[in-house]
Design a protein around this motif. Structure first.
Motif, PDB file in Angstrom:
ATOM      1  N   THR A   1       0.854  -1.197   0.000  1.00 19.91           N
ATOM      2  CA  THR A   1       0.000   0.000   0.000  1.00 19.91           C
ATOM      3  C   THR A   1       0.886   1.241   0.000  1.00 19.91           C
ATOM      4  O   THR A   1       0.445   2.326  -0.346  1.00 19.91           O
ATOM      5  CB  THR A   1      -0.930   0.027   1.232  1.00 19.91           C
ATOM      6  N   GLY A   2       2.139   1.051   0.395  1.00 21.04           N
ATOM      7  CA  GLY A   2       3.129   2.115   0.393  1.00 21.04           C
ATOM      8  C   GLY A   2       4.518   1.520   0.507  1.00 21.04           C
ATOM      9  O   GLY A   2       4.674   0.342   0.829  1.00 21.04           O
ATOM     10  N   LEU A   3       5.518   2.336   0.228  1.00 18.09           N
ATOM     11  CA  LEU A   3       6.906   1.874   0.290  1.00 18.09           C
ATOM     12  C   LEU A   3       7.818   3.070   0.520  1.00 18.09           C
ATOM     13  O   LEU A   3       7.592   4.142  -0.037  1.00 18.09           O
ATOM     14  CB  LEU A   3       7.296   1.174  -1.014  1.00 18.09           C
ATOM     15  N   THR A   4       8.846   2.877   1.342  1.00 15.86           N
ATOM     16  CA  THR A   4       9.840   3.920   1.590  1.00 15.86           C
ATOM     17  C   THR A   4      11.198   3.435   1.116  1.00 15.86           C
ATOM     18  O   THR A   4      11.598   2.315   1.414  1.00 15.86           O
ATOM     19  CB  THR A   4       9.907   4.269   3.092  1.00 15.86           C
ATOM     20  N   SER A   5      11.890   4.297   0.357  1.00 10.75           N
ATOM     21  CA  SER A   5      13.193   3.948  -0.199  1.00 10.75           C
ATOM     22  C   SER A   5      14.229   4.981   0.235  1.00 10.75           C
ATOM     23  O   SER A   5      14.070   6.175  -0.020  1.00 10.75           O
ATOM     24  CB  SER A   5      13.099   3.901  -1.727  1.00 10.75           C
ATOM     25  N   TYR A   6      15.305   4.504   0.884  1.00 12.99           N
ATOM     26  CA  TYR A   6      16.381   5.394   1.330  1.00 12.99           C
ATOM     27  C   TYR A   6      17.354   5.604   0.174  1.00 12.99           C
ATOM     28  O   TYR A   6      18.474   5.088   0.180  1.00 12.99           O
ATOM     29  CB  TYR A   6      17.093   4.795   2.543  1.00 12.99           C
TER      30      TYR A   6
END
Length: 200
Positions: free
Chosen positions: A107-112
């Motif tokens: 539903t969401g994703l965080t990428s550093y």
């Protein structure tokens, strides 16, 4: 003599790097946590497709206000390139082109994307928790799915912003925003806040 001095230096360096202090809380299923070098950050957000501009802005605004109430100082930024955190809203196919690791189940994703750098170990209840400093930018992707409620999108936005601020892994408690599955919980709990704020 040289080997002895080198060995002493290496061990003292490792010991120094590993000693970040003691933590009072740990609510993640992973032994890792990230943090920025500051608590004031600029955030850009934009809807690419799927979301209406105003709706998406309201979800991000909710997320920012939640983490600001926890003790951060987050502000909106008009220029994408001047922000340290960038939040993109869109359909799965559009976001997948931007972030290949996105899965249909997300539903969401965080990428550093700016990377992280190991800084040492915290101690919680006798066990080590690895700490990494975050570098800009961090990109966040919020996936538009037809039929999801406003609360569901607010939860995902707040949850992913938590990851962007350093919360790694997930909570095991469904009443927490940082719980790993989609839900309609929109308000940060003391567990959500305390886990992250203690490393700042």
């Amino acid at each position: 003599m040289v080997v002895s001095l080198l060995t002493t230096f290496l061990f003292s360096s490792v010991a120094f790097a590993a000693d970040l202090g003691t933590l009072n809380y740990w609510y993640s299923d992973k032994d890792i946590i990230n943090r920025w070098g500051y608590k004031s950050m600029s955030i850009w957000s934009g809807s690419i497709d799927g979301f209406s501009t105003s709706k998406f802005a309201s979800y991000v605004s909710h997320a920012i206000s939640q983490w600001n109430s926890a003790g951060f100082s987050l502000s909106g930024e008009d220029d994408e390139t001047d922000s340290v955190i960038r939040i993109y809203g869109g359909t799965y196919n559009t976001l997948k082109e931007m972030e290949p690791s996105l899965k249909t189940s997300n539903t969401g994703l965080t990428s550093y994307d700016g990377g992280t750098k190991y800084e040492g170990e915290w101690i919680y209840s006798g066990s080590e928790k690895s700490s990494y400093k975050i570098s800009s930018p961090v990109n966040v992707y919020i996936v538009y799915k037809s039929g999801r409620s406003d609360s569901g999108f607010k939860k995902t936005s707040t949850h992913e912003l938590g990851h962007a601020l350093g919360w790694r892994g997930h909570s095991s408690r469904s009443s927490d925003v940082m719980y790993g599955s989609a839900s309609e919980v929109t308000q940060l709990t003391s567990r959500d806040k305390n886990h992250l704020l203690q490393v700042y």
